[in-house]
Enzyme design. Structure first.
Site, short mmCIF file in Angstrom:
data_model
loop_
_atom_site.label_atom_id
_atom_site.label_comp_id
_atom_site.label_asym_id
_atom_site.label_seq_id
_atom_site.Cartn_x
_atom_site.Cartn_y
_atom_site.Cartn_z
N ARG A 1 17.26 -0.30 50.26
CA ARG A 1 17.38 1.10 50.57
C ARG A 1 18.28 1.81 49.52
O ARG A 1 18.99 1.23 48.90
CB ARG A 1 17.88 1.11 51.84
CG ARG A 1 16.96 0.65 53.12
CD ARG A 1 16.24 1.56 53.58
NE ARG A 1 15.46 1.36 54.63
CZ ARG A 1 14.15 1.72 54.80
NH1 ARG A 1 13.70 2.75 54.24
NH2 ARG A 1 13.51 1.30 55.70
N CYS A 2 18.28 3.18 49.67
CA CYS A 2 19.22 3.81 48.81
C CYS A 2 20.58 3.61 48.74
O CYS A 2 20.96 3.20 49.98
CB CYS A 2 18.97 5.51 49.31
SG CYS A 2 19.91 6.54 48.54
N PRO A 3 21.33 3.56 47.81
CA PRO A 3 20.81 3.85 46.37
C PRO A 3 20.40 2.68 45.61
O PRO A 3 20.37 2.74 44.52
CB PRO A 3 22.46 4.30 45.86
CG PRO A 3 23.25 3.19 46.53
CD PRO A 3 22.78 3.11 47.91
#
Length: 81
Positions: A18-20
């Site tokens: 998942r981000c980042p």
């Protein structure tokens, strides 16, 4: 449908991150890609639709392809410098 892998491509499988993390890992992987080479990034995070193109624009590289195959987002980033 994904295109066949080219000899100057490096594939980075970031599915499940998942981000980042996808952008941070793509940035690190670009260091090992030769100028003119292609980094193929495979992600499942839908936010990469925003994050990866932004990363490419900010770093001066080129996004030569972007597609979605089922749950996987695939980006082809050409290293320019």
């Amino acid at each position: 449908m994904t295109s066949p892998r080219q000899p100057n491509e490096t594939v980075l499988d970031l599915r499940g991150l998942r981000c980042p993390q996808p952008v941070l890992r793509a940035k690190k992987a670009m260091r090992d890609v030769p100028i003119g080479g292609i980094l193929v990034v495979q992600c499942t995070d839908p936010l990469t639709v925003i994050d990866i193109p932004h990363f490419v624009n900010q770093t001066g590289h080129a996004l030569s392809g972007q597609e979605r195959v089922d749950d996987v987002y695939i980006y082809r980033i050409v290293r320019r410098h």
